[in-house]
Enzyme design. Structure first.
Site, short mmCIF file in Angstrom:
data_model
loop_
_atom_site.label_atom_id
_atom_site.label_comp_id
_atom_site.label_asym_id
_atom_site.label_seq_id
_atom_site.Cartn_x
_atom_site.Cartn_y
_atom_site.Cartn_z
N GLU A 303 1.16 3.19 3.76
CA GLU A 303 1.47 2.23 4.82
C GLU A 303 2.74 2.54 5.60
O GLU A 303 3.56 1.64 5.84
CB GLU A 303 1.56 0.83 4.19
CG GLU A 303 2.71 0.63 3.18
CD GLU A 303 2.39 0.97 1.74
OE1 GLU A 303 1.50 1.81 1.50
OE2 GLU A 303 3.02 0.39 0.85
N HIS A 327 -6.32 -2.50 4.35
CA HIS A 327 -5.31 -2.52 3.30
C HIS A 327 -3.96 -2.03 3.83
O HIS A 327 -2.94 -2.73 3.70
CB HIS A 327 -5.77 -1.66 2.12
CG HIS A 327 -4.79 -1.58 1.00
ND1 HIS A 327 -4.86 -2.40 -0.11
CD2 HIS A 327 -3.69 -0.80 0.81
CE1 HIS A 327 -3.85 -2.12 -0.92
NE2 HIS A 327 -3.13 -1.14 -0.39
N GLU A 328 -3.96 -0.86 4.42
CA GLU A 328 -2.67 -0.30 4.88
C GLU A 328 -2.08 -1.16 6.00
O GLU A 328 -0.86 -1.35 6.07
CB GLU A 328 -2.83 1.15 5.33
CG GLU A 328 -3.43 2.10 4.28
CD GLU A 328 -2.81 2.00 2.89
OE1 GLU A 328 -1.63 1.62 2.78
OE2 GLU A 328 -3.52 2.30 1.90
N HIS A 331 -0.25 -4.15 4.67
CA HIS A 331 1.10 -3.83 4.19
C HIS A 331 2.16 -4.01 5.28
O HIS A 331 3.35 -4.08 4.97
CB HIS A 331 1.17 -2.37 3.72
CG HIS A 331 0.79 -2.14 2.28
ND1 HIS A 331 1.38 -2.81 1.24
CD2 HIS A 331 -0.10 -1.28 1.72
CE1 HIS A 331 0.86 -2.36 0.09
NE2 HIS A 331 -0.05 -1.44 0.36
N GLU A 350 1.42 -4.65 -3.70
CA GLU A 350 0.00 -4.28 -3.74
C GLU A 350 -0.95 -5.46 -4.00
O GLU A 350 -2.04 -5.50 -3.43
CB GLU A 350 -0.23 -3.16 -4.76
CG GLU A 350 0.52 -1.86 -4.42
CD GLU A 350 0.13 -1.23 -3.08
OE1 GLU A 350 -0.94 -1.57 -2.53
OE2 GLU A 350 0.92 -0.39 -2.58
N ASP A 408 5.84 5.61 -11.24
CA ASP A 408 4.43 5.96 -11.15
C ASP A 408 3.62 5.44 -12.34
O ASP A 408 2.43 5.17 -12.20
CB ASP A 408 4.34 7.50 -11.12
CG ASP A 408 3.35 7.96 -10.08
OD1 ASP A 408 3.37 7.39 -8.97
OD2 ASP A 408 2.56 8.86 -10.38
N TYR A 416 -2.58 -4.18 -8.37
CA TYR A 416 -3.47 -4.41 -7.22
C TYR A 416 -4.42 -5.58 -7.50
O TYR A 416 -4.46 -6.56 -6.76
CB TYR A 416 -4.33 -3.16 -6.96
CG TYR A 416 -3.59 -1.98 -6.37
CD1 TYR A 416 -2.83 -1.15 -7.17
CD2 TYR A 416 -3.68 -1.68 -5.01
CE1 TYR A 416 -2.17 -0.04 -6.63
CE2 TYR A 416 -3.03 -0.58 -4.47
CZ TYR A 416 -2.27 0.23 -5.28
OH TYR A 416 -1.62 1.32 -4.75
N1 BES Z 1 1.15 2.12 -1.12
C1 BES Z 1 -0.08 2.62 -1.63
C2 BES Z 1 -0.04 4.07 -1.99
C3 BES Z 1 0.94 4.41 -3.09
C4 BES Z 1 0.90 3.75 -4.28
C5 BES Z 1 1.84 5.43 -2.92
C6 BES Z 1 1.80 4.08 -5.28
C7 BES Z 1 2.73 5.75 -3.92
C8 BES Z 1 2.72 5.07 -5.09
C9 BES Z 1 -1.23 2.39 -0.65
O1 BES Z 1 -1.09 1.25 0.11
C10 BES Z 1 -2.47 2.21 -1.47
O2 BES Z 1 -2.54 1.28 -2.22
N2 BES Z 1 -3.44 3.12 -1.30
C11 BES Z 1 -4.70 3.07 -2.00
C12 BES Z 1 -5.79 2.58 -1.11
C13 BES Z 1 -6.05 1.14 -1.13
C14 BES Z 1 -7.27 0.82 -0.28
C15 BES Z 1 -6.15 0.51 -2.48
C16 BES Z 1 -5.09 4.47 -2.40
O3 BES Z 1 -4.38 5.40 -2.05
O4 BES Z 1 -6.11 4.64 -3.03
ZN ZN Z 2 -1.35 -0.49 -1.01
#
Ligand code: BES
Ligand code: ZN
Length: 635
Positions: A303, A327-328, A331, A350, A408, A416
């Site tokens: 995002e 989703h993005e 954010h 999330e 991480d 989520y």
């Molecule tokens: N902000 C996240 C990506 C992220 C999470 C980067 C943790 C670094 C650490 C992004 O908004 C996200 O949640 N992406 C998901 C997609 C979403 C539709 C659930 C993904 O990448 O799968």
């Molecule tokens: Zn996200």
């Protein structure tokens, strides 16, 4: 770390640093420096910064992208807000090559790099000698995790190299020397020199869309983010990029050869922004553009403000995976406007976003579509709880303990999907109208500020529960946020559309034929559900019959392909191995790649040699985020 000022003066220091935001009379005025959270749960253990003493307020980057050397080279000038008596500022660095640090007049300042922690990197401590602006001459960390330098063969056009960054959670300290903590918001500007023929884009206002010629060769691109943002949201990409508008304030950047398909897929983006605004208030960032990246992008989406980064695996050819854009986009409120103060409260980013994403999908495509997506999320939640050790697993809590861990580690489906289930549960208890009004106010009250679990609870009490103890007890906020497992009152959105799908899966498992007519009438959600509902043990004949009937091994839809490959691996189904190999070498999205390697590895002498063989090929293609995760599995 030397203590710079006594504890007794901390309160004063804090008041001074909070500045205008802490003074009620000035509350209307826009704070120049976004406030820090003073809540007890706001201390960020993943940053060396001591923001109550010296705090970065603005970052000014002047960097040249050196594709041959795979490094960014130049300067970062930082503006600081200092507490009285502050003598040093502490920044975050992970492998940065520091050449010199000076004050604004170019006079050298003393600095030290402390010992490196494997997760956090090193504290970079600068002695200020009264400086409020410091200029750091440096190079990005050799092999650092944020930046991926792609060779031409890793791009769609195969002719030019490509660079992109991924900052969340704590990766930006490998290319930007600043205070890398989500609670320390910073405005920023940048001048980026890219090689001739490549275009630079960033998560900010683009001041020079076509760049300006540079004497020594290349083009300079300038950017400005005048809203204070969390530093993980500073992002860059450089490549052979074109732009196409999607609506009056929306558009997409991608490589020329994939633009047509990409723009078609993303036709609804402008409508999504309108739907989001109708729900929770004005979009505050000006433009909303997307950058669709080459296939090694390790996430579905990221995002980055004004410029969502997205995987090309959402380009399914039928617009069926656009919930990722919802989703993005969501954010832009939950995450970018109101930001988790620390990674322990990642669910505030999330969980809110998954909830909001689903509301956008409902606005655009109706309740049935949204219910299917939410119901798939419920399945994911239960799988994640299992993986985290079941209902008592400590990492099934929303507010998690990351002491001594990489942020991480907390980034599972729990924040989520449990987060979204929590908000749906509140919605059910108070009713949608009241909940929507509350949420809209919530984003306004906390705009451009960090948030913690305690801050959210306090806001719920002040603005939603308003003394209604029975309501508060019924929802049981404390249990939701601080206890493991899933409370009994959790709202499960059950999709009626899945009933016939589940019935078909049952009939097939019991020996029936592949239900081709039903399959043809289904969308992506029903298809993913069908494959996911099949028993993990099927006969080779059954696998062959669905594979042939539905063309599963050749699926271009990444979600269906992933679901199929999981089933195939569980059955050691040899005919799908070449499809698996193509999928794992053709894209590097961690959500797909990592679980497939885990499943393969779980298949002992059948799966492990396959995993090793494929990973030897695909590892060099992956971004560090994906590589570091898969490295833990494939040994
Ligand atoms: N902000 C996240 C990506 C992220 C999470 C980067 C943790 C670094 C650490 C992004 O908004 C996200 O949640 N992406 C998901 C997609 C979403 C539709 C659930 C993904 O990448 O799968
Ligand atoms: Zn996200």
């Amino acid at each position: 770390m030397p203590r710079l000022i006594s504890n007794t003066s901390r309160a004063l220091v804090l008041a001074a640093l909070l500045g205008a935001a802490a003074v009620p009379a000035l509350a209307q005025a826009k704070p120049m420096v976004a406030p820090l959270s003073t809540r007890s749960d706001a201390k960020d253990i993943h940053s060396y910064a001591q923001p109550t003493i010296a705090r970065v307020t603005h970052v000014d980057l002047d960097l040249t992208a050196d594709f041959a050397g795979k490094k960014m080279v130049g300067t970062a000038a930082l503006d600081l807000k200092l507490a009285p008596g502050a003598k040093e500022v502490v920044l975050d660095s992970k492998g940065l090559v520091i050449k010199s640090i000076t004050n604004a007049k170019g006079q050298a300042l003393k600095w030290t790099l402390g010992a490196a922690d494997p997760h956090l990197g090193s504290p970079l401590t600068v002695t200020l000698d009264g400086a409020k602006r410091i200029v750091i001459a440096y190079e990005s960390a050799p092999g650092g995790a944020a930046l991926q330098w792609l060779s031409p063969s890793q791009t769609a056009g195969k002719a030019k190299p490509y660079l992109f960054s991924q900052g969340e959670a704590t990766l930006n300290r490998t290319w930007i020397p600043t205070q890398d903590s989500p609670g320390i918001r910073q405005t920023w500007t940048a001048r980026i020199v890219a090689p001739e023929g490549l275009k630079a884009v960033m998560s900010a206002e683009m001041l020079t869309p076509d760049g300006e010629p540079v004497a020594g060769g290349g083009r300079a691109y300038r950017f400005k983010m005048d809203k204070p943002v969390a530093p993980y949201l500073i992002a860059i990409a450089i490549g052979d990029l074109t732009f196409q508008p999607l609506g009056k304030r929306t558009g997409v950047y991608t490589e020329p050869s994939v633009m047509k398909a990409t723009a078609w897929e993303l036709a609804d983006v402008e409508k999504m922004v309108e739907a989001a605004e109708a729900l929770y208030g004005p979009y505050r960032w000006g433009r909303y553009d997307l950058l669709v990246l080459p296939p090694s992008f390790p996430f579905g989406g990221m995002e980055n403000p004004r410029l969502t980064f997205a995987t090309p695996t959402i380009i399914a050819g039928d617009r069926s995976l656009v919930s990722l854009v919802a989703h993005e986009l969501a954010h832009s409120w939950s995450g970018n406007l109101v930001t988790n103060a620390t990674w322990a409260d990642f669910w505030l980013n999330e969980g809110f976003t998954v909830y909001f994403e689903n509301r956008i999908m409902e606005s655009l495509y109706g309740k049935d579509t949204a219910a299917m997506l939410a119901d798939l999320g419920w399945t994911d939640l239960h799988e994640a709880i299992e993986e985290a050790g079941g209902m008592t697993g400590p990492d099934t809590r929303l507010h998690i303990d990351l002491t001594g861990r990489d942020p991480d580690d907390g980034m599972t489906d729990i924040p989520y999907e449990k987060g979204a289930a929590f908000l749906r549960t509140i919605e059910k208890e108070v009713g949608r109208a009241k909940w929507d009004a509350y949420l809209r106010g919530y984003f306004d009250r906390h705009a451009f500020q960090p948030q913690t679990a305690e801050g959210f609870i306090a806001d719920l009490r002040a603005n939603l529960f308003k003394g209604d103890k029975a309501l508060e007890a019924k929802i049981d906020v404390q249990r939701w946020i601080y206890q493991p497992g899933l409370p009994e009152n959790a709202v499960h959105i059950q999709s009626k559309a899945f009933e016939p799908v589940d019935a078909q899966a049952k009939a097939f498992a019991a020996g029936g034929p592949a239900p081709l007519d039903a399959w043809k009438g289904w969308g992506t959600s029903e298809r993913v559900r069908f494959v996911g509902q099949l028993p993990r043990k099927l006969t080779p004949a059954q696998l062959a019959s669905v594979d042939t009937a539905f063309g599963l091994s050749a699926q271009g839809n990444s979600e269906i392909r992933f679901a199929w490959l999981q089933l195939a691996i569980a059955n050691r189904y040899e005919p799908a191995v070449s499809s698996l190999e193509l999928f794992l070498t053709g894209q590097g999205r961690r959500k797909f790649v990592a679980p497939l390697f885990v499943s393969l590895w779980g298949q002992g002498d059948w799966g492990q040699p396959i995993a090793k063989r494929i990973y030897a090929q695909s590892r060099p293609l992956y971004h560090a985020v994906t590589r570091e995760t898969v490295d833990k599995t494939v040994k």
